[in-house]
Write a protein that holds these residues in place. Structure first.
Motif, PDB file in Angstrom:
ATOM      1  N   THR A 178      65.608  40.843 -65.949  1.00  0.00           N
ATOM      2  CA  THR A 178      66.697  41.742 -65.558  1.00  0.00           C
ATOM      3  C   THR A 178      68.036  41.010 -65.590  1.00  0.00           C
ATOM      4  O   THR A 178      69.023  41.521 -66.115  1.00  0.00           O
ATOM      5  N   LYS A 206      71.183  41.363 -68.781  1.00  0.00           N
ATOM      6  CA  LYS A 206      72.594  41.718 -68.563  1.00  0.00           C
ATOM      7  C   LYS A 206      73.514  40.753 -69.293  1.00  0.00           C
ATOM      8  O   LYS A 206      74.514  41.166 -69.898  1.00  0.00           O
ATOM      9  N   LEU A 218      68.548  47.244 -73.017  1.00  0.00           N
ATOM     10  CA  LEU A 218      69.560  47.051 -71.980  1.00  0.00           C
ATOM     11  C   LEU A 218      69.320  47.946 -70.766  1.00  0.00           C
ATOM     12  O   LEU A 218      69.624  47.576 -69.652  1.00  0.00           O
ATOM     13  N   PHE A 219      68.786  49.150 -71.014  1.00  0.00           N
ATOM     14  CA  PHE A 219      68.579  50.089 -69.905  1.00  0.00           C
ATOM     15  C   PHE A 219      67.111  50.165 -69.513  1.00  0.00           C
ATOM     16  O   PHE A 219      66.705  51.049 -68.778  1.00  0.00           O
ATOM     17  N   GLY A 273      65.250  48.073 -67.749  1.00  0.00           N
ATOM     18  CA  GLY A 273      64.860  47.499 -66.470  1.00  0.00           C
ATOM     19  C   GLY A 273      64.477  48.550 -65.435  1.00  0.00           C
ATOM     20  O   GLY A 273      63.592  48.324 -64.615  1.00  0.00           O
ATOM     21  N   SER A 274      65.126  49.720 -65.474  1.00  0.00           N
ATOM     22  CA  SER A 274      64.810  50.744 -64.481  1.00  0.00           C
ATOM     23  C   SER A 274      64.024  51.898 -65.102  1.00  0.00           C
ATOM     24  O   SER A 274      63.791  52.902 -64.460  1.00  0.00           O
ATOM     25  N   ASP A 302      71.649  51.110 -61.533  1.00  0.00           N
ATOM     26  CA  ASP A 302      72.207  49.752 -61.557  1.00  0.00           C
ATOM     27  C   ASP A 302      72.548  49.260 -62.962  1.00  0.00           C
ATOM     28  O   ASP A 302      73.390  48.389 -63.144  1.00  0.00           O
ATOM     29  N   GLU A 303      71.810  49.760 -63.944  1.00  0.00           N
ATOM     30  CA  GLU A 303      72.000  49.226 -65.288  1.00  0.00           C
ATOM     31  C   GLU A 303      73.075  49.972 -66.066  1.00  0.00           C
ATOM     32  O   GLU A 303      73.455  49.547 -67.146  1.00  0.00           O
ATOM     33  N   SER A 304      73.546  51.101 -65.519  1.00  0.00           N
ATOM     34  CA  SER A 304      74.500  51.926 -66.259  1.00  0.00           C
ATOM     35  C   SER A 304      75.806  51.175 -66.473  1.00  0.00           C
ATOM     36  O   SER A 304      76.125  50.246 -65.739  1.00  0.00           O
TER      37      SER A 304
END
Lengths: 469, 339
Positions: free
Chosen positions: A52, A56, A114-115, A117-118, B336-338
């Motif tokens: 994570t 980033k 990139l997105f 992780g969630s 959180d990743e946005s």
């Protein structure tokens, strides 16, 4: 200044700035794959935490690579239109292949990476990451292929079919596998992985110095340090040496300039430090006797061709090539020392974790690997001059005839201001990201609820919304 | 059909792919300051394109590479001839990329509002510059016998090309608005729903006027339509698509409206290409100096290799493009990743 020089300055400036980022994304990407594999294989939540955090940083680096990469694709046409018309059939098709096979793969999966992780479980997130890194690696491969054709062109014939002389492809296989391609791509990938692993080392060492995130920082170093050290050794004894042998065979004038060798001779020395005077045709400094002969032909008696075999108007700027080449070589040696010493301290009673001077060195290493990689690229490109396509087309004959110096001053000024601003903001944000540190570990239950196979992604909706309706 | 003709067709497909995909995210950028009132709303708009904008922009890179390889003479003449405009395209492309990446990295209001403006203005800038470039290509440029031209920035900014640029701004804003209708909710959706019909009306008027102007201004263009009446299928399809989009918007079927809008963009580009064919860049100096599908194409060896690439690569590209859009379907939720 002549328009040719301005064109060259602009290209050198933009491509060098761009080239800061791709090695970082290739190398950090490789480390991310390792984190991802460990996250899949073990129950330890720290691997996902590391992913994570590094994803980033990866996103920030990657966006810089995208932003500065498209510039080169435009500049072939804008600044080097004669070159573009001449090589479009060959060089253009390799760039187009890069677009369809590499960029599309990266662009397609970057969002998921990139997105992810969630939104994705460990397995699918690793898949997305692997696709992006594979795309970046393909991209490097096609670009090195295209550049290798400029260094050692083959598989073409020159004809004029009404649009001026143009190089036409006679064999695609020969265009793709030019003699310099394989040694160069190996050398470049190893360099990129060193840049990436040194970035991870640098951040890990920084946290240890600050006594923050100690466990995660040690894990970063445990993963990156062995890779870095092994690559540093392989780079010098295998990939780098292999590359130098290839240059000695295919581009002897370039090798002669790299070592400042004017006369053809046996038992040719290899310099450690030196200065080459192109007018007086002498090179002085500290050198190891016969080592260049040993390197190129594995025997001290071997004859190495000097610059005298090439007419002086076909020489590159000898001292410039000499200096950037030796900067790379000496940094390469330094990396073996840094890696070896850090490994020794680590194995020897885990002293690495408390050795503040060594950690400080590790923090700085990423800057050095970047400089070494850039110097390597400069050696290849400065060493190819005065040719844009080796022994086929001169750089002086390749520029756009219709772009005047006023326009070039404007565009150079634009890039200098823009890149200075962007670099400043990038470094500030990178610094903030690193200081912010890794996020707390994600709840196991949350991870388990995320879709982790193609079936789960496409057949049923996951419990945590992926933005689903 | 020769290989160069096939590649002309494929090239138009790539350009249309770019205009459809990057078109909506450029549109989102241009609409952002007008419809988003709060930071959250701006973030929702940005994240509506967040996972896909980079993949969309790749179509431009692909377009550049394909032009370089398949029509190297056009690539060389066009890019060097439009030097300053191309440098400005690079400027706005870079600014837009970093604005998307940088804007949400800090909380400061001034920071965010600065990058929001950079994002919007650069989206606008890209659309205008590409519109101006297309306008000049349709209009013809001063190519000499060597395929060389030197059109200053001032020379590019003629009334016709500016009209193409304005129409492009309206088209991408409309396309972006329709895209957003699927991605946002609440008050933001209401504002967009109110705006879309107005954008559509504006675009329709501008487009109709532009079609008229093109036919009056470019004799060769009009002649091509008289000689090959069947190519009128492209503008007819565009008209049908506009009407379908209108109907689907009224019925709040946003997804089919978006598809109709995409078909509309593709058919309009098809209409332009068909009107120019076989010319790619008309020369205003002498029609004999024009760059055509035949005199500007690469040799058959290169075109064959490229065709093999396209046949192998395109199915994968379409597969994972569709996969990613499917995965990120539905309305935007921030986390959180946005961005």
């Amino acid at each position: 200044m002549s328009t040719e020089l301005l064109d060259r300055i602009q290209f050198a400036l933009t491509v060098s700035f761009h080239f800061i980022f791709p090695p970082l994304s290739l190398g950090v990407g490789l480390v991310l794959i390792i984190f991802g594999v460990r996250a899949v294989r073990t129950d330890d939540p720290k691997w996902r935490q590391l992913s994570t955090f590094w994803v980033k940083i990866y996103g920030l680096i990657f966006s810089m690579g995208i932003a500065t990469g498209i510039v080169q694709e435009f500049e072939f046409g804008t600044n080097w239109s004669v070159y573009s018309r001449f090589v479009g059939n060959i060089f253009g098709s390799l760039l187009a292949a890069e677009g369809i096979f590499a960029f599309m793969l990266e662009g397609g999966f970057l969002g998921l990476m990139l997105f992810g992780g969630s939104r994705l479980g460990n397995r699918m997130w690793l898949f997305a990451t692997t696709m992006v890194v594979a795309g970046a690696t393909f991209s490097a491969t096609w670009i090195v292929m295209a550049n290798s054709w400029m260094q050692t062109p083959q598989g073409f014939e020159i004809n004029d079919v009404g649009q001026g002389p143009q190089a036409f492809m006679t064999s695609f296989r020969e265009v793709v596998f030019t003699p310099s391609f394989v040694p160069r791509i190996l050398h470049l990938l190893a360099a990129a992985w060193m840049v990436g692993t040194s970035m991870v080392l640098s951040v890990g060492a920084y946290y240890l110095l600050k006594k923050r995130h100690v466990e995660l920082a040690r894990t970063m170093i445990r993963v990156a340090l062995p890779m870095f050290t092994v690559l540093a050794v392989l780079q010098v004894v295998l990939f780098g040496a292999n590359q130098a042998i290839e240059v000695s065979k295919q581009q002897p004038a370039k090798l002669a300039a790299m070592e400042g060798l004017y006369g053809t001779r046996s038992c040719a020395p290899m310099f450690i430090l030196g200065w080459s005077d192109q007018k007086a045709q002498t090179t002085s400094g500290i050198s190891v006797p016969c080592l260049l002969s040993i390197l190129t032909d594995q025997t001290p008696d071997a004859t190495v061709t000097g610059l005298e075999a090439t007419p002086p108007q076909d020489w590159p700027r000898v001292n410039l090539v000499f200096q950037v080449y030796h900067l790379m070589i000496n940094l390469g040696m330094l990396f073996i020392a840094i890696g070896g010493l850090a490994c020794a301290l680590w194995i020897w009673g885990r002293r690495l974790w408390t050795s503040r001077w060594m950690l400080r060195v590790l923090v700085a290493t990423v800057v050095l690997t970047e400089i070494a990689t850039l110097s390597g690229w400069w050696t290849a490109e400065f060493g190819r001059q005065p040719w844009i396509v080796w022994n086929v087309l001169r750089t002086a004959d390749a520029e756009s005839p219709n772009v005047g110096s006023g326009q070039l001053y404007f565009s150079i000024a634009m890039f200098v201001v823009l890149y200075a601003l962007v670099l400043f903001v990038f470094l500030r944000l990178l610094d903030r990201k690193i200081k912010e540190g890794p996020p707390p570990p994600t709840d196991e239950l949350v991870i388990e609820s995320l879709p982790d196979s193609f079936g789960e992604i496409f057949r049923r909706r996951s419990r945590v919304s992926s933005g689903g309706d | 059909m020769s290989l160069s003709e096939i590649w002309f067709g494929l090239y138009i497909v790539i350009i249309a792919g770019y205009a459809i995909l990057d078109g909506f995210d450029l549109g989102v950028g241009m609409l952002s300051p007008f419809v988003a009132h709060t930071d959250t709303e701006r973030r929702i708009m940005l994240n509506a394109i967040g996972p896909v904008w980079d993949g969309n922009e790749v179509w431009l890179v692909l377009g550049g590479g394909a032009l370089f390889a398949a029509f190297p003479v056009v690539y060389a003449s066009l890019f060097s001839g439009f030097y300053l405009a191309m440098m400005l395209v690079l400027l706005v492309l870079i600014l837009r990329t970093v604005a998307i990446e940088f804007r949400s990295k800090r909380e400061s209001r001034r920071w965010r509002s600065f990058w929001d403006w950079v994002f919007s203005l650069s989206s606008f800038g890209i659309t205008v510059l590409l519109g101006v470039a297309l306008g000049n290509v349709i209009r013809g440029v001063a190519l000499d016998q060597n395929g060389v031209m030197d059109v200053g920035l001032a020379g590019l900014l003629n009334p016709y090309s500016l009209a193409v640029a304005v129409t492009a701004v309206a088209m991408f804003s409309l396309h972006g608005g329709i895209f957003l209708s699927q991605k946002v909710e609440g008050e933001l959706l209401e504002r967009i729903t109110a705006l879309v019909p107005r954008l559509m009306a504006a675009f329709f008027v501008l487009m109709t006027a532009l079609v008229g102007w093109t036919l009056v201004r470019s004799e060769a263009f009009a002649q091509n339509y008289r000689d090959r009446p069947w190519i009128a299928v492209f503008p007819a399809l565009a008209l049908l698509a506009v009407l379908t989009a209108w109907r689907q918007i009224r019925r709040a079927h946003h997804f089919t409206a978006f598809l109709a809008s995409a078909v509309m963009i593709a058919s309009l580009l098809g209409a332009v290409a068909a009107g120019l064919y076989p010319v790619m860049i008309p020369s205003s100096t002498d029609a004999a100096y024009s760059l055509t599908v035949h005199n500007a194409a690469a040799a058959d060896e290169t075109l064959t290799v490229m065709l093999v690439f396209a046949v192998i690569g395109m199915p994968f590209v379409l597969l994972y493009t569709a996969g990613v859009y499917y995965f990120f379907r539905g309305r935007v939720r921030l986390d959180d990743e946005s961005y």
